[in-house]
Design an enzyme around this catalytic site. Structure first.
Site, PDB file in Angstrom:
ATOM      1  N   GLN A  85       0.802  -1.221   0.000  1.00 26.28           N
ATOM      2  CA  GLN A  85       0.000   0.000   0.000  1.00 26.28           C
ATOM      3  C   GLN A  85       0.838   1.276   0.000  1.00 26.28           C
ATOM      4  O   GLN A  85       0.327   2.338  -0.349  1.00 26.28           O
ATOM      5  CB  GLN A  85      -0.935  -0.008   1.207  1.00 26.28           C
ATOM      6  CG  GLN A  85      -1.944  -1.146   1.142  1.00 26.28           C
ATOM      7  CD  GLN A  85      -2.852  -1.166   2.357  1.00 26.28           C
ATOM      8  OE1 GLN A  85      -2.531  -1.791   3.356  1.00 26.28           O
ATOM      9  NE2 GLN A  85      -3.971  -0.475   2.288  1.00 26.28           N
ATOM     10  N   ASN A  94      -1.729 -10.628   8.704  1.00 28.02           N
ATOM     11  CA  ASN A  94      -2.643  -9.520   8.917  1.00 28.02           C
ATOM     12  C   ASN A  94      -4.046  -9.869   8.421  1.00 28.02           C
ATOM     13  O   ASN A  94      -4.221 -10.171   7.249  1.00 28.02           O
ATOM     14  CB  ASN A  94      -2.147  -8.290   8.153  1.00 28.02           C
ATOM     15  CG  ASN A  94      -3.129  -7.136   8.240  1.00 28.02           C
ATOM     16  OD1 ASN A  94      -3.241  -6.505   9.291  1.00 28.02           O
ATOM     17  ND2 ASN A  94      -3.870  -6.885   7.169  1.00 28.02           N
ATOM     18  N   GLU A  95      -5.023  -9.818   9.314  1.00 29.10           N
ATOM     19  CA  GLU A  95      -6.443  -9.945   8.952  1.00 29.10           C
ATOM     20  C   GLU A  95      -6.736 -11.151   8.048  1.00 29.10           C
ATOM     21  O   GLU A  95      -7.182 -10.996   6.912  1.00 29.10           O
ATOM     22  CB  GLU A  95      -6.941  -8.656   8.287  1.00 29.10           C
ATOM     23  CG  GLU A  95      -6.838  -7.445   9.193  1.00 29.10           C
ATOM     24  CD  GLU A  95      -7.502  -6.192   8.601  1.00 29.10           C
ATOM     25  OE1 GLU A  95      -8.027  -6.262   7.472  1.00 29.10           O
ATOM     26  OE2 GLU A  95      -7.520  -5.157   9.285  1.00 29.10           O
ATOM     27  N   GLU A 124      -5.039  -1.631  14.436  1.00 29.08           N
ATOM     28  CA  GLU A 124      -5.388  -0.661  13.394  1.00 29.08           C
ATOM     29  C   GLU A 124      -6.695  -0.035  13.820  1.00 29.08           C
ATOM     30  O   GLU A 124      -7.594  -0.746  14.305  1.00 29.08           O
ATOM     31  CB  GLU A 124      -5.624  -1.314  12.023  1.00 29.08           C
ATOM     32  CG  GLU A 124      -4.371  -1.741  11.297  1.00 29.08           C
ATOM     33  CD  GLU A 124      -4.673  -2.328   9.909  1.00 29.08           C
ATOM     34  OE1 GLU A 124      -5.739  -2.025   9.324  1.00 29.08           O
ATOM     35  OE2 GLU A 124      -3.829  -3.102   9.428  1.00 29.08           O
ATOM     36  N   GLU A 184      -5.710   1.965  -1.046  1.00 26.36           N
ATOM     37  CA  GLU A 184      -6.697   1.261  -0.236  1.00 26.36           C
ATOM     38  C   GLU A 184      -7.255   0.074  -1.043  1.00 26.36           C
ATOM     39  O   GLU A 184      -8.430   0.000  -1.347  1.00 26.36           O
ATOM     40  CB  GLU A 184      -7.791   2.234   0.225  1.00 26.36           C
ATOM     41  CG  GLU A 184      -8.905   1.662   1.079  1.00 26.36           C
ATOM     42  CD  GLU A 184      -8.467   0.887   2.321  1.00 26.36           C
ATOM     43  OE1 GLU A 184      -7.362   1.136   2.843  1.00 26.36           O
ATOM     44  OE2 GLU A 184      -9.246   0.027   2.750  1.00 26.36           O
ATOM     45  N   TRP A 185      -6.350  -0.848  -1.429  1.00 23.31           N
ATOM     46  CA  TRP A 185      -6.724  -2.089  -2.107  1.00 23.31           C
ATOM     47  C   TRP A 185      -7.672  -1.824  -3.266  1.00 23.31           C
ATOM     48  O   TRP A 185      -7.352  -1.021  -4.117  1.00 23.31           O
ATOM     49  CB  TRP A 185      -7.296  -3.090  -1.078  1.00 23.31           C
ATOM     50  CG  TRP A 185      -6.329  -3.303   0.059  1.00 23.31           C
ATOM     51  CD1 TRP A 185      -6.484  -2.894   1.363  1.00 23.31           C
ATOM     52  CD2 TRP A 185      -5.014  -3.915   0.015  1.00 23.31           C
ATOM     53  NE1 TRP A 185      -5.369  -3.221   2.107  1.00 23.31           N
ATOM     54  CE2 TRP A 185      -4.459  -3.851   1.323  1.00 23.31           C
ATOM     55  CE3 TRP A 185      -4.271  -4.520  -0.991  1.00 23.31           C
ATOM     56  CZ2 TRP A 185      -3.192  -4.361   1.629  1.00 23.31           C
ATOM     57  CZ3 TRP A 185      -3.010  -5.031  -0.686  1.00 23.31           C
ATOM     58  CH2 TRP A 185      -2.488  -4.953   0.606  1.00 23.31           C
ATOM     59  N   PHE A 221      -7.320   7.226   4.305  1.00 24.96           N
ATOM     60  CA  PHE A 221      -7.256   6.865   5.728  1.00 24.96           C
ATOM     61  C   PHE A 221      -6.106   7.560   6.456  1.00 24.96           C
ATOM     62  O   PHE A 221      -5.887   7.321   7.637  1.00 24.96           O
ATOM     63  CB  PHE A 221      -7.070   5.352   5.884  1.00 24.96           C
ATOM     64  CG  PHE A 221      -8.345   4.553   5.880  1.00 24.96           C
ATOM     65  CD1 PHE A 221      -9.075   4.384   7.060  1.00 24.96           C
ATOM     66  CD2 PHE A 221      -8.817   3.961   4.726  1.00 24.96           C
ATOM     67  CE1 PHE A 221     -10.244   3.641   7.071  1.00 24.96           C
ATOM     68  CE2 PHE A 221      -9.990   3.212   4.731  1.00 24.96           C
ATOM     69  CZ  PHE A 221     -10.705   3.053   5.909  1.00 24.96           C
TER      70      PHE A 221
END
Ligand SMILES: *[C@@H]1O[C@H](CO)[C@@H](O)[C@H](O)[C@H]1NC(C)=O
Ligand SMILES: *[C@@H]1O[C@H](CO)[C@@H](O)[C@H](O)[C@H]1NC(C)=O
Ligand SMILES: *[C@@H]1O[C@H](CO)[C@@H](O)[C@H](O)[C@H]1NC(C)=O
Ligand SMILES: *[C@@H]1O[C@H](CO)[C@@H](O)[C@H](O)[C@H]1NC(C)=O
Ligand SMILES: *[C@@H]1O[C@H](CO)[C@@H](O)[C@H](O)[C@H]1NC(C)=O
Ligand SMILES: *[C@@H]1O[C@H](CO)[C@@H](O)[C@H](O)[C@H]1NC(C)=O
Ligand SMILES: *[C@@H]1O[C@H](CO)[C@@H](O)[C@H](O)[C@H]1NC(C)=O
Ligand SMILES: *[C@@H]1O[C@H](CO)[C@@H](O)[C@H](O)[C@H]1NC(C)=O
Ligand SMILES: *[C@@H]1O[C@H](CO)[C@@H](O)[C@H](O)[C@H]1NC(C)=O
Ligand SMILES: *[C@@H]1O[C@H](CO)[C@@H](O)[C@H](O)[C@H]1NC(C)=O
Length: 578
Positions: free
Chosen positions: A122, A269-270, A481, A538-539, A547
Site C-alpha cells: 500500500q 494480517n487480517e 489498526e 486502499e486495495w 485513511f
C-alpha cells in the site's frame, strides 16, 4: 543478481499470460487447457528470470523520479503548529471537557505504545526495484479489469521504499514513538521460496535502524496480503498446505535477520479478509477445484497452521519476542432482544473473530458453530497441530475500526443453514450495514467507498472488555489498526480543505477516550496503531479512499500533517502517565 524459477504451466491453469502477452507459449498453454479435458494434465516447464516473470504476468510498471534512497527533507517548524482546537468551551459553565480539564481518574500507562501503521504494497511503490518479485496484487491491479475501482496500482504508491527516512523522521517529529510496517515477502524471496534477495534484507535493515535512530519502536508484520505470485500460480497460495512450509521458511529468514532489533511481530494480517479474497478472479491464477464457498476456510486452515508454525519458530529463535497475528472486526450488538438475533450474534462471532481467536487463544480448534460447517470438508487438526496452534499468540492484536448491529436472516437461521443458496450462507447472520436504508446506521458514515465503516466509538469500551473476558490474552489487547475514511476527502482539491479532517479528528479523540474508560475499568489495553501513517493504496478502492493522518500529494510525493494527527497525539500526551 539473477533470480530464476522453474514455472510449470499446467493444463487447467489458465494463467494471466493468456490476457495479453508476447510470450509465445502462453496461448499454447491456454489452448492445451481447452483440448485436454479428461486426458490428464499436460505440462511443460520453463526457466524464468524475475524480469521475465514480471513481463509475462504483469507487464510494464510505473516509476517515480525519486528512485534512490533519500535523506529526510527538513520538517518546517510551521508544519508542527497544531490546528485550531476541535473543542468548544464548556456550556453550561463548569461542565468537563476532557481535553481542557483532565479527568484525573484516566491514564494511559507509562509503557502504553501509540503509533501509526502502514503495509508494504500500500505504501512502498518501487515494485520492481532491487529484485522484488511480483505478488498477486501486482496482477490484481494491472491485469484484472475493474478489480480496482479507480484502476490505480501500487507501482509508485507513497514511494516509501525510497522515502522511508523522511517518513520516520516526520512521525518522530510529531511525538509518535511506534511504527508498524510490513515486510514484502516477494522482495525477500522473489518467487516466495528459494534464493534470498540480500538487497531487500539490507533495505529493511536500514529502515529498522532508522526507526531506532529516531527513538521509534519498529513493529513488523510478515504478511500483509502481498502473496508472492509464484506461490499462487504454482500451488494455489493459501489454498494449499504447501504454503505452511514456505511461510515458515520466510519467517525463519526474517526472524533470524532482525530479531535482535525488532521486539514486536505480527505474523499474518487480517486472515478473515485475505481469506475472503478467495476465490480470486478466474483465469489469472492457477485454477482450483475447491468449491468457492469452501475456499476462504481452506485458506484459514493453512493460515492458522502457518501462523502457529512461525510463532513457535520465532520463539525458538528468541524467546523474548512478542509474536501475534492481527485479526479484525467489531463489536456485535443484537438489533433486537429476540433470541434469533442473539443467536445471530453468536454466529457472527464464530465466523469472524472466533474463527482465528478461539484456536489461538482458547482451544487450538474452531468454535463449534463454525466447526459444524467446516468439518464437512476440512481435515480435523491433528493433536500435534492443536498443540501447536493453542497458545500461539502473545497480544490480542485487533484491527477494530467499527461495530455492527447484527440480526438473523429474514428466513431465520435454521433455514439459512440448510440452504447454501441463501446469500448469507454459511455465516447466516445479517447486519444493518449490508443493505442501505432500512435501519439507522450505528454512527456517522465514513467515505462511500467504505460502506463497512461507520464511527462507532461508543461501543469500544464494551468491545475491549468482551475481548478480554472471552479470549483472556496474556499480553493484553492492542488496537492494531483503527481509523476512518474522511467522507469525500478525495473530492477536495485545496490543501487547507484536505488538512482539516473533522470526522477523523473526532474519531481519534473519542476512540482514545473510550480506551481511557476501558483502562479505568480494568481492561488491559497495551497500545494503539492509527491506520494510517498517510493516505495510501486502499486495495480495491485505489487512492480514492483516504485513511491517512497525513496527506500525500501523489504528484510530488510531498507529505503534510492533517489535523487528526495532532488530535491523536494530543489526547495521548495529555493522559500518558508521567
Ligand atoms: C496489452 O499490451 C498492450 C501493448 O503492450 C498495452 O498497451 C495494453 O495496456 C496491455 N493491456 C493489458 C490489459 O495489460
Ligand atoms: C489456439 O487455438 C486457436 C483456436 O482454436 C488457434 O487459432 C490458435 O492458432 C491456437 N494457438 C496456438 C499457439 O496453438
Ligand atoms: C531514476 O530517475 C531518474 C530521473 O529522476 C531517471 O533519469 C533514471 O532513469 C531513473 N532510474 C531508474 C533505474 O529508473
Ligand atoms: C478502468 O479500466 C477499464 C478497462 O480499461 C475501463 O473500462 C474503466 O472505465 C476504467 N475505470 C476507470 C475508473 O477509469
Ligand atoms: C532477543 O530479542 C530482543 C528484542 O526483543 C533483543 O533485545 C535480544 O538481544 C534478542 N536476543 C538475542 C540473543 O539476540
Ligand atoms: C490450550 O491451552 C490452554 C492454556 O495453556 C490449556 O488450558 C488448554 O487445556 C489447552 N487446550 C488444548 C485442547 O490443548
Ligand atoms: C438482511 O437485512 C436486510 C435489511 O437491512 C434485508 O433487506 C435483507 O433481505 C436481509 N437479507 C437476508 C438474506 O436475510
Ligand atoms: C434458498 O435460498 C434461495 C435464495 O434466497 C431461495 O431462492 C430458495 O427458495 C431457498 N430454498 C429453500 C428451500 O428455501
Ligand atoms: C500537488 O502537487 C501539484 C504539483 O506541484 C500541484 O499542482 C497540486 O496543487 C498539489 N495538490 C495539492 C492538493 O496541494
Ligand atoms: C472520569 O472518569 C471516570 C471513569 O471513567 C468516570 O466515572 C467519571 O464520570 C469521569 N468524570 C467526569 C467528570 O467525566
Amino acid at each position: 543478481m539473477a533470480f530464476t524459477a522453474v514455472l510449470a504451466l499446467l493444463a487447467g491453469a489458465r494463467l494471466a499470460v493468456s490476457q495479453n502477452s508476447s510470450f509465445p507459449t502462453s496461448t499454447a498453454a491456454a489452448n492445451a487447457t481447452q483440448t485436454s479435458s479428461g486426458t490428464g494434465s499436460l505440462t511443460t516447464t520453463f526457466e524464468l528470470s524475475v524480469d521475465d516473470f514480471w513481463d509475462i504476468y504483469v507487464g510494464p510498471v510505473s516509476t517515480f523520479s525519486i528512485n534512490t534512497t533519500v535523506e529526510p527533507t527538513a520538517i518546517p517548524s510551521s508544519s508542527l503548529i497544531p490546528p485550531p482546537s476541535l473543542y468548544y468551551p464548556p456550556f453550561p459553565g463548569g461542565q468537563q471537557v476532557p481535553l481542557q480539564t483532565k479527568n484525573e481518574s484516566w491514564q494511559f500507562p507509562k509503557d502504553f505504545w501509540y503509533g501509526v501503521a502502514g503495509a508494504a504494497y500500500q505504501i512502498e511503490g518501487a515494485v520492481k526495484a532491487e529484485g522484488r518479485g511480483p505478488s498477486i496484487w501486482d496482477v490484481l491491479t494491472h491485469r484484472v479489469t475493474n478489480y480496482i475501482v479507480t484502476n490505480d496500482t501500487g507501482d509508485v504508491a507513497d514511494n516509501n521504499y525510497y522515502q522511508y527516512k523522511e517518513d520516520i523522521a516526520r512521525i518522530a517529529a510529531l511525538g509518535i514513538k511506534t511504527y508498524s510496517f510490513s515486510i514484502s515477502w516477494s522482495r525477500i524471496l522473489p518467487f516466495g521460496s528459494g534464493t534470498v534477495n540480500e538487497a531487500a534484507l539490507a533495505h529493511y535493515d536500514d529502515l529498522i535502524d532508522t526507526c531506532h535512530q529516531y527513538g521509534v519502536t519498529p513493529m513488523a508484520t510478515l504478511y500483509h496480503w502481498d502473496l508472492p505470485l509464484y506461490l499462487q500460480n504454482t500451488y494455489g497460495g493459501w489454498l494449499s498446505d504447501s504454503i505452511v512450509a514456505d511461510f515458515t521458511e520466510y519467517a525463519r529468514i526474517v526472524f533470524n535477520r532482525y530479531h535482535s532489533k525488532v521486539h514486536y511481530w505480527f505474523t499474518i494480517n487480517e486472515p478473515i479478509v485475505f481469506c475472503g479474497f478467495y476465490p480470486l478472479p478466474q483465469n489469472y491464477f492457477k485454477a482450483t477445484t475447491i468449491p468457492d464457498v469452501e475456499q476462504p476456510y481452506w485458506c484459514g486452515h493453512h493460515a492458522l497452521l502457518a501462523h502457529s508454525s512461525a510463532y513457535r519458530l520465532g520463539k525458538s529463535i528468541n524467546s523474548s519476542l512478542s509474536i501475534s497475528f492481527k485479526t479484525n472486526g467489531g463489536y456485535k450488538i443484537p438489533r433486537t432482544d429476540s433470541s434469533a438475533d442473539a443467536d445471530a450474534v453468536q454466529r457472527a462471532w464464530a465466523f469472524n473473530e472466533a474463527w482465528f481467536a478461539d484456536p489461538v487463544f482458547l482451544t487450538g480448534d474452531y468454535p463449534s458453530l463454525l466447526k459444524d460447517f467446516v468439518s464437512g470438508f476440512l481435515p480435523d487438526f491433528t493433536s500435534e497441530q492443536i498443540a501447536q496452534i493453542n497458545g500461539s499468540g502473545d497480544i490480542f492484536a485487533h484491527d477494530a475500526y467499527t461495530s455492527d448491529f447484527v440480526m438473523a436472516p429474514d428466513s431465520g437461521i435454521a433455514a439459512c443453514v440448510a440452504n447454501s443458496s441463501n446469500e448469507l450462507y454459511p455465516g447466516c447472520y445479517n447486519t444493518t450495514k449490508l443493505y442501505a436504508g432500512d435501519y439507522w446506521a450505528i454512527g456517522p458514515a465514513g467515505d462511500p467507498g467504505t460502506p463497512w465503516l461507520n464511527k462507532a466509538t461508543d461501543w469500544v469500551p464494551v468491545f475491549l472488555k468482551y475481548i478480554q473476558d472471552t479470549w483472556k490474552p496474556r499480553g493484553g489487547i492492542a488496537v492494531s489498526e483503527f481509523g476512518i475514511s474522511e467522507p469525500y476527502e478525495e473530492l477536495r482539491t485545496s490543501l487547507p480543505s484536505i488538512l482539516i479532517d473533522p470526522l477523523r479528528s473526532q474519531y481519534y479523540v473519542d476512540y482514545m477516550q473510550a480506551i481511557l474508560i476501558a483502562l479505568s475499568e480494568g481492561v488491559n489495553v497495551v497500545g494503539t496503531l492509527a491506520w494510517s501513517i498517510y493516505d495510501n493504496l486502499e486495495w480495491t478502492s485505489g487512492y480514492s479512499v483516504k485513511f491517512g493522518i497525513q496527506y500525500v500529494n501523489l504528484t510530488t510525493q510531498e507529505r503534510y500533517f492533517k489535523a487528526s494527527a495532532f488530535e491523536y497525539v494530543n489526547i495521548i500526551e495529555k493522559y500518558l502517565e508521567k
